[in-house]
Design a protein around this motif. Structure first.
Motif, PDB file in Angstrom:
ATOM      1  N   GLY A   1     -19.774  28.139 -31.043  1.00 26.15           N
ATOM      2  CA  GLY A   1     -20.001  29.625 -30.736  1.00 26.15           C
ATOM      3  C   GLY A   1     -21.304  30.427 -30.110  1.00 26.15           C
ATOM      4  N   ASP A   2     -22.507  30.021 -31.054  1.00 29.98           N
ATOM      5  CA  ASP A   2     -23.694  30.505 -30.702  1.00 29.98           C
ATOM      6  C   ASP A   2     -23.994  29.991 -29.198  1.00 29.98           C
ATOM      7  OD1 ASP A   2     -23.836  31.559 -33.185  1.00 29.98           O
ATOM      8  OD2 ASP A   2     -25.321  29.876 -33.737  1.00 29.98           O
ATOM      9  N   LEU A   3     -23.735  28.613 -28.846  1.00 31.89           N
ATOM     10  CA  LEU A   3     -23.804  28.223 -27.545  1.00 31.89           C
ATOM     11  C   LEU A   3     -23.274  29.001 -26.559  1.00 31.89           C
ATOM     12  CD1 LEU A   3     -25.236  26.127 -25.685  1.00 31.89           C
ATOM     13  CD2 LEU A   3     -23.307  24.778 -26.167  1.00 31.89           C
ATOM     14  N   LEU A   4     -22.020  29.293 -26.695  1.00 33.07           N
ATOM     15  CA  LEU A   4     -21.061  30.009 -25.867  1.00 33.07           C
ATOM     16  C   LEU A   4     -21.668  31.371 -25.696  1.00 33.07           C
ATOM     17  CD1 LEU A   4     -17.503  29.032 -26.986  1.00 33.07           C
ATOM     18  CD2 LEU A   4     -18.787  28.294 -24.655  1.00 33.07           C
ATOM     19  N   ASP A   5     -22.210  32.081 -27.012  1.00 35.96           N
ATOM     20  CA  ASP A   5     -22.702  33.331 -26.862  1.00 35.96           C
ATOM     21  C   ASP A   5     -24.079  33.110 -25.941  1.00 35.96           C
ATOM     22  OD1 ASP A   5     -21.005  34.500 -28.529  1.00 35.96           O
ATOM     23  OD2 ASP A   5     -22.308  34.179 -30.240  1.00 35.96           O
ATOM     24  N   ARG A   6     -24.673  32.549 -25.764  1.00 35.86           N
ATOM     25  CA  ARG A   6     -25.985  32.228 -24.932  1.00 35.86           C
ATOM     26  C   ARG A   6     -25.626  32.319 -23.687  1.00 35.86           C
ATOM     27  NH1 ARG A   6     -30.031  27.596 -27.769  1.00 35.86           N
ATOM     28  NH2 ARG A   6     -29.912  28.178 -29.770  1.00 35.86           N
ATOM     29  N   VAL A   7     -24.459  31.832 -23.264  1.00 33.53           N
ATOM     30  CA  VAL A   7     -24.174  31.398 -21.625  1.00 33.53           C
ATOM     31  C   VAL A   7     -23.016  32.382 -21.347  1.00 33.53           C
ATOM     32  CG1 VAL A   7     -24.925  28.923 -21.941  1.00 33.53           C
ATOM     33  CG2 VAL A   7     -22.493  29.691 -22.178  1.00 33.53           C
ATOM     34  N   GLN A   8     -22.426  32.975 -22.279  1.00 31.71           N
ATOM     35  CA  GLN A   8     -21.354  33.859 -21.704  1.00 31.71           C
ATOM     36  C   GLN A   8     -21.443  34.913 -20.611  1.00 31.71           C
ATOM     37  OE1 GLN A   8     -19.656  36.100 -25.120  1.00 31.71           O
ATOM     38  NE2 GLN A   8     -17.993  36.582 -23.850  1.00 31.71           N
ATOM     39  N   GLY A   9     -22.638  35.729 -20.783  1.00 31.28           N
ATOM     40  CA  GLY A   9     -23.018  36.740 -19.859  1.00 31.28           C
ATOM     41  C   GLY A   9     -23.193  36.280 -18.501  1.00 31.28           C
ATOM     42  N   ARG A  10     -24.094  35.024 -18.263  1.00 29.23           N
ATOM     43  CA  ARG A  10     -24.086  34.521 -16.907  1.00 29.23           C
ATOM     44  C   ARG A  10     -22.782  33.929 -16.323  1.00 29.23           C
ATOM     45  NH1 ARG A  10     -26.232  35.677 -12.725  1.00 29.23           N
ATOM     46  NH2 ARG A  10     -26.702  34.154 -11.430  1.00 29.23           N
ATOM     47  N   LEU A  11     -21.975  33.397 -17.290  1.00 29.97           N
ATOM     48  CA  LEU A  11     -20.679  32.681 -16.861  1.00 29.97           C
ATOM     49  C   LEU A  11     -19.721  33.866 -16.305  1.00 29.97           C
ATOM     50  CD1 LEU A  11     -20.211  29.721 -19.401  1.00 29.97           C
ATOM     51  CD2 LEU A  11     -20.707  29.689 -16.918  1.00 29.97           C
ATOM     52  N   LEU A  12     -19.828  34.935 -17.147  1.00 27.85           N
ATOM     53  CA  LEU A  12     -18.745  36.168 -16.764  1.00 27.85           C
ATOM     54  C   LEU A  12     -19.283  36.649 -15.285  1.00 27.85           C
ATOM     55  CD1 LEU A  12     -18.299  37.715 -20.381  1.00 27.85           C
ATOM     56  CD2 LEU A  12     -16.749  36.446 -18.856  1.00 27.85           C
ATOM     57  N   GLN A  13     -20.699  36.883 -15.342  1.00 23.21           N
ATOM     58  CA  GLN A  13     -21.060  37.056 -14.014  1.00 23.21           C
ATOM     59  C   GLN A  13     -20.653  36.554 -12.678  1.00 23.21           C
ATOM     60  OE1 GLN A  13     -25.097  37.676 -14.026  1.00 23.21           O
ATOM     61  NE2 GLN A  13     -25.079  39.756 -14.872  1.00 23.21           N
ATOM     62  N   ARG A  14     -20.657  35.029 -13.063  1.00 24.31           N
ATOM     63  CA  ARG A  14     -20.281  34.204 -11.770  1.00 24.31           C
ATOM     64  C   ARG A  14     -18.875  34.119 -11.797  1.00 24.31           C
ATOM     65  NH1 ARG A  14     -24.298  28.757 -12.082  1.00 24.31           N
ATOM     66  NH2 ARG A  14     -26.161  30.007 -11.805  1.00 24.31           N
ATOM     67  N   ALA A  15     -18.135  34.232 -12.774  1.00 20.74           N
ATOM     68  CA  ALA A  15     -16.636  34.117 -12.592  1.00 20.74           C
ATOM     69  C   ALA A  15     -15.934  35.294 -12.095  1.00 20.74           C
ATOM     70  CB  ALA A  15     -16.160  33.775 -14.174  1.00 20.74           C
ATOM     71  N   GLU A  16     -16.804  36.474 -12.301  1.00 16.05           N
ATOM     72  CA  GLU A  16     -16.430  37.878 -11.595  1.00 16.05           C
ATOM     73  C   GLU A  16     -16.602  37.786 -10.163  1.00 16.05           C
ATOM     74  OE1 GLU A  16     -18.262  42.232 -11.912  1.00 16.05           O
ATOM     75  OE2 GLU A  16     -17.363  41.603 -13.851  1.00 16.05           O
ATOM     76  N   ARG A  17     -17.841  37.110  -9.684  1.00 19.06           N
ATOM     77  CA  ARG A  17     -18.057  37.134  -8.318  1.00 19.06           C
ATOM     78  C   ARG A  17     -17.162  36.145  -7.620  1.00 19.06           C
ATOM     79  NH1 ARG A  17     -23.962  35.719  -8.858  1.00 19.06           N
ATOM     80  NH2 ARG A  17     -24.683  37.506 -10.101  1.00 19.06           N
ATOM     81  N   ALA A  18     -16.729  35.045  -8.420  1.00 18.87           N
ATOM     82  CA  ALA A  18     -15.704  34.251  -7.717  1.00 18.87           C
ATOM     83  C   ALA A  18     -14.216  34.624  -7.963  1.00 18.87           C
ATOM     84  CB  ALA A  18     -15.923  32.886  -8.157  1.00 18.87           C
TER      85      ALA A  18
ATOM     86  N   MET B   1     -12.601  35.199 -10.754  1.00 26.42           N
ATOM     87  CA  MET B   1     -12.158  34.345 -11.654  1.00 26.42           C
ATOM     88  C   MET B   1     -12.067  34.759 -13.049  1.00 26.42           C
ATOM     89  SD  MET B   1     -13.710  30.554 -10.623  1.00 26.42           S
ATOM     90  CE  MET B   1     -12.463  29.475 -11.304  1.00 26.42           C
ATOM     91  N   ARG B   2     -11.470  34.145 -14.007  1.00 26.85           N
ATOM     92  CA  ARG B   2     -11.600  34.491 -15.288  1.00 26.85           C
ATOM     93  C   ARG B   2     -11.878  33.561 -16.342  1.00 26.85           C
ATOM     94  NH1 ARG B   2      -6.393  35.917 -18.462  1.00 26.85           N
ATOM     95  NH2 ARG B   2      -5.755  34.230 -17.294  1.00 26.85           N
ATOM     96  N   ILE B   3     -12.731  34.077 -17.257  1.00 24.53           N
ATOM     97  CA  ILE B   3     -12.923  32.817 -18.152  1.00 24.53           C
ATOM     98  C   ILE B   3     -12.160  33.070 -19.683  1.00 24.53           C
ATOM     99  CG2 ILE B   3     -14.780  31.923 -19.677  1.00 24.53           C
ATOM    100  CD1 ILE B   3     -16.763  32.411 -17.473  1.00 24.53           C
ATOM    101  N   SER B   4     -11.702  32.105 -20.340  1.00 25.98           N
ATOM    102  CA  SER B   4     -10.703  32.125 -21.246  1.00 25.98           C
ATOM    103  C   SER B   4     -11.441  31.038 -22.284  1.00 25.98           C
ATOM    104  CB  SER B   4      -9.125  31.880 -20.954  1.00 25.98           C
ATOM    105  OG  SER B   4      -8.655  31.741 -22.140  1.00 25.98           O
ATOM    106  N   ILE B   5     -11.560  31.340 -23.402  1.00 28.03           N
ATOM    107  CA  ILE B   5     -12.051  30.282 -24.664  1.00 28.03           C
ATOM    108  C   ILE B   5     -10.854  30.200 -25.521  1.00 28.03           C
ATOM    109  CG2 ILE B   5     -13.542  29.633 -26.185  1.00 28.03           C
ATOM    110  CD1 ILE B   5     -15.692  31.769 -24.528  1.00 28.03           C
TER     111      ILE B   5
END
Length: 134
Positions: free
Chosen positions: A93-110, A112-116
């Motif tokens: 969960g901590d690892l996901l918290d670290r990368v979540q913001g950047r992944l959400l930005q990239r997904a939004e640009r593409a 796409m949606r991220i689902s955990i």
């Protein structure tokens, strides 16, 4: 002799590709940094919410630049065989918290949606990971 020449040319091409990729990855956050900081410094952003958004983006891009530089330094250490490593446990969960913001930005640009899809227990579980000592 031909094998040595081929190996040298291949290595040279890989280095050029690496430098090109690093340059490209650094250019984007630097461009954002320059543009947003100039706009803020010159008072072009009057809306307080937009100012906060720009400052938040600047912080995210600074973190991205820092991460990119760390990756390049880690690569350099690998190249010089200074690979001192350590094991670090971190909850998923901590690892996901670290990368979540950047992944959400990239997904939004593409567009796409991220689902955990995970259980709370799995997110709290620690996994050993190998990382380079700083």
């Amino acid at each position: 002799m031909a094998g040595l020449l081929h190996g040298t040319v291949s290595l040279s091409e890989r280095r050029a590709d690496f430098v090109s990729a690093v340059t490209h990855e650094l250019r984007t956050p630097l461009t954002t940094f320059k543009m947003y900081s100039e706009m803020l410094a010159e008072g072009m952003v009057q809306d307080e919410q937009k100012r906060r958004s720009y400052l938040s983006t600047l912080c995210a891009e600074a973190n991205r630049l820092s991460h990119l530089v760390e990756n390049v330094l880690a690569y350099a250490r690998l190249r010089t065989r200074q690979r001192a490593s350590r094991i670090e446990k971190i909850p998923l969960g901590d690892l996901l918290d670290r990368v979540q913001g950047r992944l959400l930005q990239r997904a939004e640009r593409a567009e796409m949606r991220i689902s955990i899809d995970s259980t709370p227990e799995a997110l709290a579980a620690s996994r050993a990971r190998r990382c380079l000592r700083r």
